[in-house]
Scaffold this motif. Sequence first.
Motif, PDB file in Angstrom:
ATOM      1  N   ASN A 161       0.787  28.164 -14.155  1.00 14.32           N
ATOM      2  CA  ASN A 161       1.207  29.261 -13.281  1.00 14.32           C
ATOM      3  C   ASN A 161       0.470  30.555 -13.602  1.00 14.32           C
ATOM      4  OD1 ASN A 161       3.010  27.794 -11.736  1.00 14.32           O
ATOM      5  ND2 ASN A 161       4.710  28.150 -13.140  1.00 14.32           N
ATOM      6  N   GLN A 162       0.181  30.745 -14.872  1.00 14.90           N
ATOM      7  CA  GLN A 162      -0.594  31.915 -15.271  1.00 14.90           C
ATOM      8  C   GLN A 162      -1.971  31.888 -14.605  1.00 14.90           C
ATOM      9  OE1 GLN A 162      -0.824  32.366 -19.545  1.00 14.90           O
ATOM     10  NE2 GLN A 162      -2.377  33.961 -19.420  1.00 14.90           N
ATOM     11  N   HIS A 163      -2.588  30.710 -14.571  1.00 12.94           N
ATOM     12  CA  HIS A 163      -3.893  30.587 -13.939  1.00 12.94           C
ATOM     13  C   HIS A 163      -3.800  30.754 -12.422  1.00 12.94           C
ATOM     14  CE1 HIS A 163      -8.105  29.436 -13.671  1.00 12.94           C
ATOM     15  NE2 HIS A 163      -7.787  28.636 -12.678  1.00 12.94           N
ATOM     16  N   ARG A 164      -2.726  30.260 -11.830  1.00 11.74           N
ATOM     17  CA  ARG A 164      -2.547  30.424 -10.390  1.00 11.74           C
ATOM     18  C   ARG A 164      -2.437  31.901 -10.013  1.00 11.74           C
ATOM     19  NH1 ARG A 164       2.219  26.937  -8.042  1.00 11.74           N
ATOM     20  NH2 ARG A 164       1.382  27.868  -6.137  1.00 11.74           N
ATOM     21  N   LEU A 165      -1.724  32.668 -10.834  1.00 17.30           N
ATOM     22  CA  LEU A 165      -1.601  34.104 -10.591  1.00 17.30           C
ATOM     23  C   LEU A 165      -2.952  34.804 -10.759  1.00 17.30           C
ATOM     24  CD1 LEU A 165       1.759  34.634 -12.478  1.00 17.30           C
ATOM     25  CD2 LEU A 165       1.394  35.161 -10.062  1.00 17.30           C
ATOM     26  N   TRP A 166      -3.674  34.420 -11.808  1.00 15.34           N
ATOM     27  CA  TRP A 166      -5.001  35.002 -12.042  1.00 15.34           C
ATOM     28  C   TRP A 166      -5.946  34.671 -10.894  1.00 15.34           C
ATOM     29  CZ3 TRP A 166      -7.632  38.516 -14.508  1.00 15.34           C
ATOM     30  CH2 TRP A 166      -9.005  38.387 -14.676  1.00 15.34           C
ATOM     31  N   LYS A 167      -5.847  33.454 -10.412  1.00 19.47           N
ATOM     32  CA  LYS A 167      -6.688  33.012  -9.292  1.00 19.47           C
ATOM     33  C   LYS A 167      -6.347  33.807  -8.027  1.00 19.47           C
ATOM     34  CE  LYS A 167      -8.254  28.700  -7.146  1.00 19.47           C
ATOM     35  NZ  LYS A 167      -8.076  27.221  -7.089  1.00 19.47           N
ATOM     36  N   SER A 168      -5.068  34.079  -7.829  1.00 24.03           N
ATOM     37  CA  SER A 168      -4.640  34.872  -6.674  1.00 24.03           C
ATOM     38  C   SER A 168      -5.196  36.293  -6.752  1.00 24.03           C
ATOM     39  CB  SER A 168      -3.105  34.921  -6.606  1.00 24.03           C
ATOM     40  OG  SER A 168      -2.561  33.629  -6.533  1.00 24.03           O
ATOM     41  N   TYR A 169      -5.153  36.850  -7.942  1.00 21.98           N
ATOM     42  CA  TYR A 169      -5.691  38.199  -8.157  1.00 21.98           C
ATOM     43  C   TYR A 169      -7.199  38.232  -7.901  1.00 21.98           C
ATOM     44  CZ  TYR A 169      -7.958  41.778 -11.045  1.00 21.98           C
ATOM     45  OH  TYR A 169      -8.801  42.766 -11.503  1.00 21.98           O
ATOM     46  N   LYS A 170      -7.921  37.261  -8.455  1.00 24.07           N
ATOM     47  CA  LYS A 170      -9.381  37.234  -8.308  1.00 24.07           C
ATOM     48  C   LYS A 170      -9.787  37.059  -6.843  1.00 24.07           C
ATOM     49  CE  LYS A 170     -12.216  37.062 -11.106  1.00 24.07           C
ATOM     50  NZ  LYS A 170     -13.075  38.117 -11.681  1.00 24.07           N
ATOM     51  N   HIS A 171      -9.026  36.235  -6.123  1.00 22.99           N
ATOM     52  CA  HIS A 171      -9.335  36.003  -4.713  1.00 22.99           C
ATOM     53  C   HIS A 171      -9.139  37.279  -3.892  1.00 22.99           C
ATOM     54  CE1 HIS A 171      -9.765  33.835  -0.948  1.00 22.99           C
ATOM     55  NE2 HIS A 171      -8.616  34.366  -0.526  1.00 22.99           N
ATOM     56  N   GLU A 172      -8.030  37.959  -4.135  1.00 28.56           N
ATOM     57  CA  GLU A 172      -7.767  39.204  -3.410  1.00 28.56           C
ATOM     58  C   GLU A 172      -8.788  40.286  -3.788  1.00 28.56           C
ATOM     59  OE1 GLU A 172      -5.626  41.637  -0.665  1.00 28.56           O
ATOM     60  OE2 GLU A 172      -5.702  39.468  -1.038  1.00 28.56           O
ATOM     61  N   LYS A 173      -9.154  40.330  -5.030  1.00 26.01           N
ATOM     62  CA  LYS A 173     -10.147  41.299  -5.503  1.00 26.01           C
ATOM     63  C   LYS A 173     -11.491  41.071  -4.802  1.00 26.01           C
ATOM     64  CE  LYS A 173     -12.370  42.865  -9.806  1.00 26.01           C
ATOM     65  NZ  LYS A 173     -11.936  44.274  -9.787  1.00 26.01           N
ATOM     66  N   TYR A 174     -11.852  39.790  -4.671  1.00 20.40           N
ATOM     67  CA  TYR A 174     -13.111  39.450  -3.985  1.00 20.40           C
ATOM     68  C   TYR A 174     -13.076  39.899  -2.525  1.00 20.40           C
ATOM     69  CZ  TYR A 174     -16.494  36.538  -1.493  1.00 20.40           C
ATOM     70  OH  TYR A 174     -17.493  36.112  -0.675  1.00 20.40           O
ATOM     71  N   LEU A 175     -11.967  39.624  -1.837  1.00 23.95           N
ATOM     72  CA  LEU A 175     -11.854  39.997  -0.425  1.00 23.95           C
ATOM     73  C   LEU A 175     -11.885  41.513  -0.235  1.00 23.95           C
ATOM     74  CD1 LEU A 175      -9.102  37.491   0.795  1.00 23.95           C
ATOM     75  CD2 LEU A 175     -11.577  37.326   1.130  1.00 23.95           C
ATOM     76  N   VAL A 176     -11.225  42.234  -1.133  1.00 27.33           N
ATOM     77  CA  VAL A 176     -11.170  43.698  -1.026  1.00 27.33           C
ATOM     78  C   VAL A 176     -12.526  44.326  -1.315  1.00 27.33           C
ATOM     79  CG1 VAL A 176     -10.169  45.789  -2.032  1.00 27.33           C
ATOM     80  CG2 VAL A 176      -8.706  43.823  -1.508  1.00 27.33           C
ATOM     81  N   GLU A 177     -13.178  43.865  -2.366  1.00 22.96           N
ATOM     82  CA  GLU A 177     -14.420  44.502  -2.805  1.00 22.96           C
ATOM     83  C   GLU A 177     -15.664  43.993  -2.081  1.00 22.96           C
ATOM     84  OE1 GLU A 177     -14.688  44.162  -7.019  1.00 22.96           O
ATOM     85  OE2 GLU A 177     -12.947  45.472  -7.391  1.00 22.96           O
ATOM     86  N   LYS A 178     -15.654  42.739  -1.679  1.00 25.20           N
ATOM     87  CA  LYS A 178     -16.852  42.150  -1.052  1.00 25.20           C
ATOM     88  C   LYS A 178     -16.734  42.039   0.467  1.00 25.20           C
ATOM     89  CE  LYS A 178     -18.768  41.384  -5.086  1.00 25.20           C
ATOM     90  NZ  LYS A 178     -19.931  42.167  -5.537  1.00 25.20           N
TER      91      LYS A 178
END
Length: 590
Positions: free
Chosen positions: A89-106
């Motif tokens: 679950n920790q990795h799922r949360l991290w993955k969610s954060y990274k995905h949103e970060k990519y969409l926002v910044e890129k």
Amino acid sequence: MDDFLEYYAESSLVKMLCKHRARISHQRHKKHMIRDISLHDRTNKISIPKTDKEFIFLQSIFPSRRNWKKLNQYERLHKTKFTNSIERNQHRLWKSYKHEKYLVEKKAKKPENWYQNLTDFCKSIREKVDKIETNGYKIDKPTIFPLPKSLKSGIFEYRPIAKYKIEDKIITSAFARYLTVKFDDIFLDCSYAFRARRNGEIPNHHDSIIRILKHKKKFKKLWVAECDIQKFFDTVQHIHLEKIFIEAINRLRKNGIDISPKAMRLFHLFLNSYSFNKDVLPKNLDPNYFKKNGVPPGIFKWVGGYLKTCYDKDYVNNYRIGVPQGNAVSCFISNLILSKIDEEVLRTDENLMYVRYCDDMVIAHTDKVICKKALETYKKGIKDNFLLYHDSEKIQDYKKSPKVFWKFKSKEPYFWGNKHEGVNNVPWLSFVGYQINYKGNIRVRKSSINKEIRKQIKETQRILHALGMDKNRELADIDKFSRKSQNQIIFSLQQRLISMSVGRMTLYNYELEDFNQGLCWTNGFFLLSNNTISKKQLKKLDKSREQQISYIKRKIKKLQKETEDIDDIPKHLRDIYFGKPFSYFQYIDK
């Protein structure tokens, strides 16, 4: 170069927050499991109370659970990476954060509210820490929770667990990592608790046992001594601790390692946030305190009388004493204080074996006089640091009174050997949950076996309580309160007990050498050797587990609830006999 702020980078803070959120999710999952089998009001406690500010805040900085990113096939099957649901679950949360970060910044996506809250929170923490020397930030006093410890003479004794608010918790967690890495250079190899990663591995209690076994193999005849510190975390004197901290910083500076002034300020703020004699002891006088926390009235045991006797009659009133239990900085403090004692003890003799895990230690040498000298050096170091130890007891005759020996917390030098060959001979050495005999065989401490059996019983009682068990231990309205059939309830308990004992075990992976069981009892004692006593211990645990299954079968045998197709037991699990591959005994019989 001041690298202190690197520990407060957004990525580092988010990973810690992911871990906190995953742990809370794990705790709530247990409540939902009980709710899934019961309609009783007792189990209707899954709503989030408004008083749980930490969880409400964590919900606001992460997406809702149904929107957590799922793991792909490689991530699910990469067993060495995720050994339990918290890590997944920790990795799922991290993955969610990274995905949103990519969409926002890129991709120039408008950030979700949770993402904006998360990044704003991380930014505010970094800014506070960056200007900690001038901005007036302070760590708020933690909430003290009474954790049951023992029941003696009808009096409940509790351990004070300190819970800081989420902002302070994250700041001190990152700070503890910084301290652990920076100060590791002056800590010796004889210390195995709360150390920095080395060659990709973090030393642990198993390594300390391996060290003892190697020394025993090299030196056949050994005298052993042990010394136990009284209430270590509750007796640390703040002024003396800060002096040790400055001395250690000066030593590091000579080795070319600089400690940030921000870290020095934060260390002082941490100590100011708590002391046992000022923040915990007064709660013993509040008749409503324990009741408010849902536990029977009791006490936080204090050793103030001993401190006054050993040091000064006004000692307790003149100093702030004690560091909070349950915080990673306090774990670092244990190494900081005891590291200089480690050096003094090891100077006794080059062939001395001295192993320490937090405040537990053991000394061994072929010469009784040298072993005694090392023990006295350790005890002097404890007293010089304004701490207390249990008086060491002399073993009279282990063969006649073994139970007396195991009651001693500190022990004068005894010969580690066959009890039939001398009155000073003791066949067992006990350390960090293990017991090693003079032949090199290992067993589990009796109290650890009994604790695991109590956990098995507790899981069974949780289910029966949820099904409406009354004061007479009857289930008069079980058909009214049960959501599941007999087989489903039994299967649910069985899977829970197997997971506790051997982890996420299946028939296709239990024989794989690289299979990682994750968080479970057998993984915590994987050094157990194949001997008569350890086999008997594990068979006892297996028997106890089966007794709990048999017990719940008897208690719910009158349940008439029919199985619903949607909740039916999976076909591939219906005909499995949960025998040897799923047993405690399997891991001693390999």
